[in-house]
Design an enzyme around this catalytic site. Sequence first.
Site, PDB file in Angstrom:
ATOM      1  N   SER A  33       0.357  -0.790  -0.125  1.00 48.41           N
ATOM      2  CA  SER A  33      -0.064   0.237   0.701  1.00 48.41           C
ATOM      3  C   SER A  33       0.666   2.032   0.001  1.00 48.41           C
ATOM      4  O   SER A  33       2.306   0.665   0.628  1.00 48.41           O
ATOM      5  CB  SER A  33      -0.797  -0.132   1.637  1.00 48.41           C
ATOM      6  OG  SER A  33      -1.444  -1.166   1.279  1.00 48.41           O
ATOM      7  N   HIS A 141       5.452   4.755   0.671  1.00 53.78           N
ATOM      8  CA  HIS A 141       5.091   3.654   0.949  1.00 53.78           C
ATOM      9  C   HIS A 141       4.731   3.543   2.076  1.00 53.78           C
ATOM     10  O   HIS A 141       5.247   4.752   3.378  1.00 53.78           O
ATOM     11  CB  HIS A 141       6.599   3.028   0.999  1.00 53.78           C
ATOM     12  CG  HIS A 141       5.367   1.103   0.904  1.00 53.78           C
ATOM     13  ND1 HIS A 141       5.487   0.956   1.995  1.00 53.78           N
ATOM     14  CD2 HIS A 141       5.849   0.374  -0.514  1.00 53.78           C
ATOM     15  CE1 HIS A 141       4.944  -0.785   1.645  1.00 53.78           C
ATOM     16  NE2 HIS A 141       5.538  -0.636  -0.419  1.00 53.78           N
ATOM     17  N   HIS A 142       3.141   3.224   2.145  1.00 53.80           N
ATOM     18  CA  HIS A 142       2.319   2.720   3.643  1.00 53.80           C
ATOM     19  C   HIS A 142       3.512   2.540   4.998  1.00 53.80           C
ATOM     20  O   HIS A 142       3.645   2.915   6.344  1.00 53.80           O
ATOM     21  CB  HIS A 142       1.418   2.245   3.749  1.00 53.80           C
ATOM     22  CG  HIS A 142      -0.195   3.052   4.420  1.00 53.80           C
ATOM     23  ND1 HIS A 142       0.257   3.365   5.462  1.00 53.80           N
ATOM     24  CD2 HIS A 142      -0.938   2.592   4.134  1.00 53.80           C
ATOM     25  CE1 HIS A 142      -0.877   3.843   5.838  1.00 53.80           C
ATOM     26  NE2 HIS A 142      -1.949   3.794   4.882  1.00 53.80           N
ATOM     27  N   SER A 143       4.928   1.398   4.866  1.00 54.06           N
ATOM     28  CA  SER A 143       5.610   1.124   5.770  1.00 54.06           C
ATOM     29  C   SER A 143       6.532   2.099   6.386  1.00 54.06           C
ATOM     30  O   SER A 143       6.740   2.028   7.467  1.00 54.06           O
ATOM     31  CB  SER A 143       6.410   0.242   5.287  1.00 54.06           C
ATOM     32  OG  SER A 143       6.868   0.694   4.342  1.00 54.06           O
TER      33      SER A 143
END
Length: 483
Positions: A33, A141-143
Site C-alpha cells: 500500500s 510507501h505506507h510502511s
Amino acid sequence: MATDEYSSSHGSELGRLKLSPATRIFHSLNYNSYIIAIIGFYTSIDPEVMKAGLEQTLIKHPRFSSKLVIDRGWIQTTVNIEDHVIVPILDPKIDDPDRYVEDYISHMTTTPLDLSKPLWELHILNLKTSNSESAVVFRIHHSVGDGVSLMSLLLACTRQTSNPEALPTLPAMNPRSATDSVGAFRRFFLAISSACALVWNTFVDFVFYVATILFLKDTNTPIKGQKGAEFAINRFVHRTVSLDDIKLIKDAMNATVNDVLVGVTQAGFSRYLNRRYGTQQGKDDNRGNYLPKGIRLRARIAVNLRPVKGIQDVADLMSKGTKTKWGNLYGFILLPFTIALREDPLDYVREAKSTVDRKKHSYGIFCTYLLNKLVLKTLGIKAAATVSHRAAFNITTGFSNMVGPLEEISFYGHPLSYIAVAVYGFPRALSIQFQSYVNKMTIALGVDPNVIPDPHQLLDDLEESLNLIKEAVLKQGFTREAV
C-alpha cells in the site's frame, strides 16, 4: 502493530532498525500500500528551492533517509535528492490540464517504488489547473508511516505564510464536558449504564470484526471492489468545498465535523448508488428510488493508537535529532453507512452522529489491534497479512478525516492552495479521504475506474448532498438542535 524508536543523535541506532510487523504486512503481495499527497500552490514551483528545503528537513528524518531490506530492517543510506525529486517537462498548452494531472498520478500507481532507495518520491508539476498554478505529488510507501504521522511530518516542513518563522497551528480538541448539575444518584446510575454500554458495544464491535474476517461481506453494490482490486490501476480525483458550511451544520445539529462528513458521505453514496441502480434498470431520470433494501455498506477506518506527536516534536526530530516514536500503530473501526433516500437531508447527519457516538463508546479499536497482534505472534506474518486483507476486502470503502492548519501556510516558500490525500494498494475499489485547510475541506477519492468509471459524478453527488443538508439547516431556521 509495533513501532520503532528513532534518535538521530545516536548513529548506532540508525545503522539497522528491525522491521515492525505492520511494515512487513504492508510489503506483503496482496497488501502493498501507498499514500499519495497532492498539494496545490498559488505560484509556480522553483525545483531547486524545493530540493534545498527537502535536504534541510525531510531527508534528516530517519525513515526518509533509510532503505528497507526485508530480511534486515531499515538501513540508513546516503540520499541522492535527484533520485527522489522528479520534474517532468510539461507543455503549458495542454488541452485539459486537470485531466493530464489525473492521468499522470494514475500512471504512477503502475510502478512500485525502488526498494534499493528510501521509499518516497516527489513529483513537481508546474502546470496551471483549475484550482492551482502548480502542484507537487508525494508518493510514500505506507510502511514509512501512517497518515497521521506523515501529515504531521509534512506540516513540520511548512511555515505560516504570514509569519515565515512560525509552524502551522491545528484546531484544539473540544471534548464535550459533562454537566455538574446532575445529582449524585443520577451520576451513579449513568456511570453504571455507561459501563454496561461500553462492555456491550465493545463485544458487538469485536464480534462483527471477527465475523467480517471470516464470512460477513458487504452487499455487492456497483462500488464494491472485486477480487484482485488491490492490483488495479487507481484514479484519484478531488473536490474542495467550504469548511464553513460544514461547521454551520455541525453547530446547528450539536454534532462534530466528523459526524457531518459521515452524514454527507452516506448521503452522497446513496445518491450515486441510486443513479447506478436506476441505470441498470434502464432508468436515467434519477427521480425514482431504485435502491435495493437492506444494503450493507461499511467503511474501515484505521485509528492511530499512538499519542499524537505535535508538529513541533516532528520539526525538532528533523532539526535537533530528538527522540520520537515512528511507524504504524493502529486499530480499526468498521463504520456502517446508511444507504437510503431520505426526505429530510438532516436525517443523514442524525444517523451518522448516533452511529459515531456509539463507536466512540467502545474499546473495539483496541480489541482489533490485540487480535491482529495475537495472530501475528501465533501464526506469523503471512496469516496476519491474510487477516488484514480479508477484513479490508469484505468491506466497501476506506474513510479518513485529517485535520489541517488554521492559517495559510507555505512549503519552502511556496504558498499552498489545497491539500488532498489518497491511498491505494488496498483490496477495495473506493477510498474517501477528507482534509481540511484553513476554511476549505478537500474531498479526495481513490477509485478503481473499472468499478467506478465516473468518479467526478460521485464528487458531484457528495457536494450536492452537502449543499442539500446546509439548505435544510437554513430552511429550518435553527442555530442549534436540541440534544
